[in-house]
Scaffold this active site. Structure first.
Site, PDB file in Angstrom:
ATOM      1  N   ASP A 225       1.195  -1.008  -0.074  1.00 20.96           N
ATOM      2  CA  ASP A 225       0.198   0.108   0.091  1.00 20.96           C
ATOM      3  C   ASP A 225       1.253   1.080   0.012  1.00 20.96           C
ATOM      4  OD1 ASP A 225      -2.055   1.774  -0.114  1.00 20.96           O
ATOM      5  OD2 ASP A 225      -3.168   0.737   2.215  1.00 20.96           O
ATOM      6  N   GLN A 256       0.668  11.800  -4.360  1.00 15.15           N
ATOM      7  CA  GLN A 256       0.546  11.460  -2.943  1.00 15.15           C
ATOM      8  C   GLN A 256       1.734  11.509  -1.787  1.00 15.15           C
ATOM      9  OE1 GLN A 256      -3.091  10.133  -0.061  1.00 15.15           O
ATOM     10  NE2 GLN A 256      -3.961   9.424  -3.039  1.00 15.15           N
TER      11      GLN A 256
HETATM   12  N1  LIG Z   1     -17.156   0.919  -4.861  1.00 13.92           N
HETATM   13  C1  LIG Z   1     -16.849   1.825  -3.623  1.00 13.92           C
HETATM   14  N2  LIG Z   1     -18.345   1.984  -3.043  1.00 13.92           N
HETATM   15  C2  LIG Z   1     -18.403   2.663  -2.210  1.00 13.92           C
HETATM   16  N3  LIG Z   1     -17.933   3.089  -1.717  1.00 13.92           N
HETATM   17  C3  LIG Z   1     -16.018   2.873  -1.761  1.00 13.92           C
HETATM   18  C4  LIG Z   1     -15.819   2.008  -2.973  1.00 13.92           C
HETATM   19  N4  LIG Z   1     -14.813   2.872  -2.952  1.00 13.92           N
HETATM   20  C5  LIG Z   1     -13.939   3.093  -2.106  1.00 13.92           C
HETATM   21  N5  LIG Z   1     -15.398   3.305  -1.055  1.00 13.92           N
HETATM   22  C6  LIG Z   1     -14.897   4.449  -0.111  1.00 13.92           C
HETATM   23  O1  LIG Z   1     -14.167   5.071  -0.340  1.00 13.92           O
HETATM   24  C7  LIG Z   1     -13.535   5.891   0.847  1.00 13.92           C
HETATM   25  C8  LIG Z   1     -11.700   5.761   0.935  1.00 13.92           C
HETATM   26  O2  LIG Z   1     -11.456   4.519   0.295  1.00 13.92           O
HETATM   27  P1  LIG Z   1      -9.978   4.233   0.526  1.00 13.92           P
HETATM   28  O3  LIG Z   1      -9.093   4.428   1.616  1.00 13.92           O
HETATM   29  O4  LIG Z   1      -9.830   2.230   0.172  1.00 13.92           O
HETATM   30  O5  LIG Z   1      -9.336   4.894  -0.727  1.00 13.92           O
HETATM   31  P2  LIG Z   1      -8.160   5.289  -1.396  1.00 13.92           P
HETATM   32  O6  LIG Z   1      -7.492   5.450  -2.402  1.00 13.92           O
HETATM   33  O7  LIG Z   1      -6.753   4.018  -0.085  1.00 13.92           O
HETATM   34  O8  LIG Z   1      -7.551   6.869  -0.794  1.00 13.92           O
HETATM   35  P3  LIG Z   1      -6.141   7.801  -0.228  1.00 13.92           P
HETATM   36  O9  LIG Z   1      -5.303   7.562  -1.611  1.00 13.92           O
HETATM   37  O10 LIG Z   1      -7.059   9.144   0.540  1.00 13.92           O
HETATM   38  O11 LIG Z   1      -5.781   7.214   0.594  1.00 13.92           O
HETATM   39  C9  LIG Z   1     -13.546   4.725   1.720  1.00 13.92           C
HETATM   40  O12 LIG Z   1     -14.544   5.327   3.049  1.00 13.92           O
HETATM   41  C10 LIG Z   1     -14.396   3.664   0.654  1.00 13.92           C
HETATM   42  O13 LIG Z   1     -15.581   2.540   2.012  1.00 13.92           O
END
Ligand SMILES: Nc1ncnc2c1ncn2[C@@H]1O[C@H](COP(=O)(O)OP(=O)(O)OP(=O)(O)O)[C@@H](O)[C@H]1O
Length: 872
Positions: A225, A256
């Site tokens: 990650d 980021q």
């Molecule tokens: N397909 C989906 N449907 C609904 N909610 C989603 C979906 N995919 C992600 N989320 C929600 O979106 C939010 C962000 O998800 P996540 O933290 O995995 O994103 P990320 O890409 O890792 O973000 P970052 O780059 O900021 O760390 C979370 O609350 C997650 O539950």
DNA sequence: ACTTTACCCGTTTTT
DNA sequence: CGGGTAAAGT
């Protein structure tokens, strides 16, 4: 596949699904912006590998950026594939994983399994000591060298895989040379005390797999990650782990990358494509976290990075409330506004938002002081999410020192600390003598001391024998307890009883009571390490060698050194309904409904000592993209810096946003009412609160805005008379005295205040009864317009443009009023009584107009700001 | 060896 | 302003 996993898979969008189910044999990069579900996808992919591809969890290596992220992933996986499976996963940070590998196989490269992880504080002390030898040399050449500087150079070298010899070879001047020499002696010192520092964990980890690549045979799949923030050692480690099965999945976002200063290298993304030519890339373009407005403002910020690759990122959520860009006179005003605004949102959301839904994200921890004080004054529960501060406290280090000494009697830092706690009149001189004697006999300091105690060795010159009559038996008892498998909490209890530690604290520490509580907290924390040894899934042993033991004590000590906070599983649920104060760095990967980013000023954002401005900008981007529904960016025109109040200007990251994008921010606190809250509920996927409650709170909070004098701290007299006169819209140019109200003033304040007078001096505040309940227009005409370029020098004026009437127009009362009247009409048509926050908002829960609160007279029971825990 | 006092310096970010 | 340290005193 179980139901939970298939249910989750159904919620994924097509790309996400594709990423989760992508052929494990083909290396995968998921590159996507914030909130696109990268972490969710990675987690689901782990579950999918286990359930669908039948990989053994113990053959999967999942790497997170922080321990916290690891626990979060672990929790999610508990739900997806069950605890039984999850606990077998090799899941953790690179550092934690390396620690495990090295305990198990360290012998391969000549390490014992009893090594202690040396934290940054101890490293610094070691360097400081070594540096003393160079004092003369440095003085003679009129050079200075800080231990911190040395340490970061060494750390940087290690992160790049450079040895002290490498550093020496490329030294360009005396300083470089001295640093290289210190690097060598530091390494030697650590070796003698059988310790590894943080960077060593990676360095030796890589060395291990270099020497014995087959040790990675167990690893069927590596997942990483936050890949954009891996450094070159971590990348090498990933390659080594993947060397045999070549199954790799990483997620990351170049926008980021905020750890360049720690030698992280975004270049690893392209490096990976070269190392795995068949590498598949999947981009995710849907943001599930934030409103359109927040995303728009964030992108406007990060887009100023011209070298950045544009990518698409759209949200399914509504546009929502525009992020606020606010300005304040000084940090206290800013902090007070934030505190009151939190209360307003809690009230106006009808309780849908609670404390834990708010985060205040800072460029550095020192900025939290003012905020903490302001929150406390308003009785808002809060916690500072800051590194592993807990383990840096003196009382904790004292206890840990005793424990470390059991496991590693060579660990000098623990020795020097424990031997004189409680005070046994053993000082620097005596310790030095003991260490020297120990060295000459090639014994550990503890062994030598035991020898002296038992009369097998002669005493050292400043006599010590008589002073260790309690220390040595205690150490021996602890050792026995530990060997017999005694639980860590019991060990700690024995230490505090035998040393009468509570008395010691009482005698030596003014704030002994909180410190004593911390000790209790440590016992509590230690509880979780008394797991069944059966539960520990050992890594495969090397033939002919016993796998090293991961004793509860070692696990505990290791976690104490590596972990960032004490938040255990139990803690997480209870007592965490608090407003979070955190650095932007530590906020990575997290999200909150409401985010405040104060101090967005030149010198702070970008930080004045950081040459990498682009990284600073990305940091602000990361901070802003943590917000789901409300975002507040703010800055002050003055701030206390280095003991002096200095003029500040708005960050270039905001002021240099191109004119046509300036409207991404509202120069006023948002308007909050039933409609708005309903939208917020959708974004947060929560049940909307009862409309009646919202309306009621809305009325209480929004029906008036008290005159801005209310903002004045009665103690801050120096500002009392500086409330500006006619040129209100120019008041923020740096030569002017401080002013108080955020940009909102031009609109709301003048509407609500029957004496808006942009002329001469401020009239006395009207009595409450005079204040007419009014509601402002949500779309104030000029609130989002940038100042006309003709009206000033090229340099952006710190004065928020919202307060500035269009050039050519006169800034008269009528300008304001006509707009406000329009706004009222519009409001009626909409039938919505939306309210706007004003920094001058009264405290929560008081009927409108019943009580006007100056600072320091909070209704909520004033608690003096807690003393900051002194460390070491 | 430990405690008190007088300066000095100057604010990162973290595993 | 406040923490950290070097020099002084107990
Ligand atoms: N397909 C989906 N449907 C609904 N909610 C989603 C979906 N995919 C992600 N989320 C929600 O979106 C939010 C962000 O998800 P996540 O933290 O995995 O994103 P990320 O890409 O890792 O973000 P970052 O780059 O900021 O760390 C979370 O609350 C997650 O539950």
């Amino acid at each position: 596949m179980n139901d939970t996993l298939s249910a989750v898979l159904k919620t994924l969008n097509e790309r996400q699904y594709q990423a989760v189910t992508h052929n494990p044999e083909i290396p995968l990069q998921i590159l996507a912006g914030p909130g696109s579900g990268k972490t969710k996808v990675l987690t689901s992919r782990v579950a999918y590998l286990v359930q669908e591809h039948k990989l053994r969890p113990s053959d999967i290596c999942a790497v997170t950026f922080t321990n916290k992220a690891a626990s979060e992933m672990r929790e999610r996986l508990n739900l997806l594939i069950g605890e039984e499976q999850t606990k077998k996963l090799r899941l953790g940070t690179f550092h934690a994983l390396c620690a495990r590998f090295l305990r198990q196989w360290g012998k391969t490269i000549g390490l014992t399994d009893r090594f202690t992880i040396c934290d940054a504080d101890e490293s610094k002390k070691i360097i400081t000591n070594l540096l003393k030898a160079y004092d003369g040399q440095l003085k003679a050449r009129r050079l200075t060298l800080q231990p911190g500087e040395v340490l970061s150079s060494i750390s940087n070298a290690k992160a790049k895989g450079l040895s002290s010899a490498d550093l020496f070879a490329q030294a360009e001047n005396d300083i470089h040379q001295i640093i290289a020499e210190l690097y060598a002696s530091y390494t030697e010192a650590l070796k003698k005390m059988n310790a590894l520092d943080f960077d060593d964990l990676l360095v030796y980890g890589v060395r291990l797999y270099d020497k014995e690549p087959t040790l990675a045979a167990w690893c069927q799949h590596v997942l990483v990650d936050e890949f954009q923030d891996t450094n070159s050692m971590q990348y090498r480690l990933m390659l080594q782990l993947a060397a045999i099965h070549r199954c790799v999945s990483v997620v990351g976002d170049p926008d980021q990358s905020i750890y360049g200063w720690r030698a992280a290298d975004v270049g690893n993304i392209s490096a990976m494509q070269k190392n795995f030519t068949d590498c598949k890339q999947i981009m995710l373009e849907h943001n599930y976290r934030s409103t359109g407005a927040i995303l728009g403002a964030s992108i406007a910020i990060v887009s100023q990075d011209t070298s950045r690759i544009q990518k698409s990122l759209v949200t399914d959520h509504a546009q929502g409330t525009k992020p606020a860009l606010l300005t304040f006179a000084i940090e206290q005003t800013e902090a007070n506004f934030i505190a009151k605004e939190i209360k307003r949102l809690v009230a106006c959301s009808g309780g849908m938002l609670t404390w834990k839904d708010f985060a205040i994200l800072l460029r550095f921890n020192a900025l939290s002081r003012t905020l903490e004080a302001a929150l406390q004054k308003e009785s808002i529960p809060n916690r500072v999410l800051a590194g592993h501060k807990f383990f840096e406290r003196l009382e904790i280090k004292d206890i840990l020192a005793y424990l470390q000494l059991i496991d590693n009697p060579n660990y000098v830092p623990a020795f020097s600390r424990a031997i004189n706690v409680p005070s046994r009149s053993i000082g620097e001189k005596t310790i030095a003598a003991v260490l020297e004697a120990a060295a000459s006999r090639e014994k550990s300091p503890m062994e030598l001391l035991e020898g002296i105690y038992e009369g097998r060795y002669p005493d050292v010159k400043p006599a010590v024998k008589g002073k260790i009559r309690e220390f040595i038996p205690l150490h021996q008892q602890l050792r026995t307890m530990a060997t017999e498998g005694g639980a860590v909490p019991d060990l700690i209890r024995h230490i505090i009883t035998a040393t009468r530690y509570e008395d010691h604290l009482r005698k030596t520490q003014p704030d002994w009571d909180t410190r004593w509580e911390n000790v209790q907290e440590l016992i509590n924390y230690a509880q979780q390490f008394d797991q069944d040894p059966e539960d520990i899934v050992e890594l495969p042993s090397v033939e002919g060698e016993d796998g090293a033991q991961e004793t509860p004590l070692r696990l505990f000590l290791q976690a104490s050194m590596l972990s960032t906070d004490t938040e255990s599983d139990d803690d997480r649920n209870k007592d965490t309904n608090k407003v979070v104060l955190s650095t932007c760095h530590a906020a990575k990967g997290l999200e909150w409904p409401v985010v405040f980013v104060p101090g967005v000023e030149q010198g702070i954002f970008p930080f004045y000592r950081n040459d990498d401005v682009a990284e600073e900008r990305r940091l602000l981007y990361v901070a802003c993209t943590r917000a789901q529904a409300f975002l507040y960016v703010s800055y002050c025109s003055k701030r206390m810096t280095a003991g002096e109040i200095k003029d500040r200007t708005i960050s270039d990251f905001i002021s240099k946003i191109p004119a046509d994008q300036k409207k991404v921010f509202d120069k006023a606190a948002p308007i909050v009412g039933p409609k708005c809250i309903e939208e917020v509920a959708k974004v947060l996927r929560r049940d909307p609160p009862d409309t009646d409650i919202v309306e009621k709170a809305t009325k209480e909070f929004g029906s008036f805005a008290p005159p801005r004098e209310n903002l004045l701290d009665p103690n801050a007299n120096m500002y009392k008379n500086t409330i500006r006169g006619p040129g209100s819209h120019l008041a923020f140019s740096s030569s002017q005295p401080a002013t108080f109200q955020p940009a909102r003033m031009a609109g709301i304040a003048s509407i609500a205040n029957p004496y808006p007078t942009p002329s001469s001096s401020q009239p006395p505040p009207p009595s409450q009864s005079q204040i007419q309940p009014q509601t402002p227009h949500p779309l104030m005409a000029w609130a989002s317009n940038k100042p006309k370029s003709s009206s000033g020098p090229k340099k952006f004026r710190p004065m928020p443009s919202s307060s500035q009437p269009p050039a050519g127009a006169t800034a008269t009362l009528s300008t304001f009023q006509s707009t406000s009247i329009d706004s009222l009409k519009a409001m009626k048509n909409l039938g919505a009584a939306e309210t706007a926050g004003s920094p001058d908002m009264v405290a929560l829960g008081r009927g409108a107009g019943t009580k006007r609160l100056g600072m320091g007279f909070s209704s909520g029971g004033y608690k003096p700001p807690s003393k900051r825990a002194k460390q070491e």
